[in-house]
Design an enzyme around this catalytic site. Sequence first.
Site, mmCIF file in Angstrom:
data_model
loop_
_atom_site.group_PDB
_atom_site.id
_atom_site.type_symbol
_atom_site.label_atom_id
_atom_site.label_comp_id
_atom_site.label_asym_id
_atom_site.label_seq_id
_atom_site.Cartn_x
_atom_site.Cartn_y
_atom_site.Cartn_z
ATOM 1 N N GLU A 62 0.808 -1.218 0.000
ATOM 2 C CA GLU A 62 0.000 0.000 0.000
ATOM 3 C C GLU A 62 0.847 1.276 0.000
ATOM 4 O OE1 GLU A 62 -4.147 0.373 1.606
ATOM 5 O OE2 GLU A 62 -2.975 1.033 3.354
ATOM 6 N N LYS A 64 0.626 4.636 1.171
ATOM 7 C CA LYS A 64 -0.177 5.295 2.194
ATOM 8 C C LYS A 64 0.692 6.318 2.897
ATOM 9 C CE LYS A 64 -2.556 3.984 6.515
ATOM 10 N NZ LYS A 64 -2.881 2.824 7.374
ATOM 11 N N LYS A 125 -8.235 2.755 -3.103
ATOM 12 C CA LYS A 125 -8.518 2.694 -1.663
ATOM 13 C C LYS A 125 -9.120 4.026 -1.220
ATOM 14 C CE LYS A 125 -7.794 0.549 2.432
ATOM 15 N NZ LYS A 125 -6.454 0.460 3.007
ATOM 16 N N GLU A 174 -14.663 -5.260 2.058
ATOM 17 C CA GLU A 174 -14.046 -5.312 3.381
ATOM 18 C C GLU A 174 -15.094 -5.467 4.474
ATOM 19 O OE1 GLU A 174 -10.875 -2.419 4.436
ATOM 20 O OE2 GLU A 174 -12.335 -1.727 5.910
ATOM 21 N N ASN A 194 -10.771 -6.772 7.746
ATOM 22 C CA ASN A 194 -9.972 -5.679 8.299
ATOM 23 C C ASN A 194 -9.727 -5.935 9.780
ATOM 24 O OD1 ASN A 194 -8.647 -3.309 8.836
ATOM 25 N ND2 ASN A 194 -10.189 -1.979 7.907
ATOM 26 N N GLU A 224 -6.259 -7.604 6.215
ATOM 27 C CA GLU A 224 -5.855 -6.201 6.096
ATOM 28 C C GLU A 224 -5.518 -5.606 7.462
ATOM 29 O OE1 GLU A 224 -8.870 -3.888 3.993
ATOM 30 O OE2 GLU A 224 -9.868 -5.764 3.516
ATOM 31 N N SER A 225 -4.454 -4.828 7.502
ATOM 32 C CA SER A 225 -4.086 -3.977 8.639
ATOM 33 C C SER A 225 -3.375 -4.737 9.755
ATOM 34 C CB SER A 225 -5.306 -3.271 9.245
ATOM 35 O OG SER A 225 -5.975 -2.487 8.276
#
Length: 269
Positions: A62, A64, A125, A174, A194, A224-225
């Site tokens: 990503e 970000k 995103k 998500e 997530n 994710e994350s």
Amino acid sequence: MADILDQIIADKRIEIALAKERLSETDIHKLWESKASELEKYHPSLAKALVNAPGGAGIISEFKRRSPSKGWIKEEGRADIIPISYQQNGAAALSILTDEKYFGGKDEFIVTARQSGVTIPILYKNFVVDEYQLFQATLCGASAVLLIAADLKKPECKALLLTAHELGLEVLLEMHSEEELEYAELEPDVCGINNRNLGSFVTDVQNSFRLSALLPKDAVKVSESGISNPETVKLLIQAGFNGFLIGENFMKTANPGESLKEFINNINN
């Protein structure tokens, strides 16, 4: 941190309304129609890229630059350098933040990444709540779009998913909680779990392990994350995950692409 998701969505609706004043819905539809054939080259399958990733570790790297909880992560991060470096160092796909107010992103970052030579799938995103944003996503060169169950009622999500497919975009849907798993019935191209609560920003990777078995067995699954350890990825692969969205862990380093390469090597060793 207080629950700010409602505020983010409220701000997003204002942002979309202003965008429609600059370029009407009718005009953006016409613009897409005029460019649809040339946009097809930007639509490699995200789902296939993850499923076919070497060693089963489909990393979605990503781009970000900031987040509401951490502030600036890499304010100087360049969209013509980092995304192509991710591709060169083994990313199966990219995720590029396009929300400006809260994440320091722009649609132009995807355009720039494509111009720099990125050919792998790019996930748009953002907090998508309006069909208009799907046109924005495909026009800037995205391959897939993020839809967030917490942002959308199920019928809204279904309508957006169908429109995305009409535009040639895949959907990463998500979900965060067991209650949201009913959205998987909409059969998105990719199911995302997530690990970060979008209201409190508390992160717990155990969320992926807890919910994975409750998803359809044939679903392409992304965690994710909060993923920072290659050993965690190995365990998530065993739990049935095909993809792993990782941003901050790479972006906070001096060379995100090299950090990705080292991370993948540690998974495979």
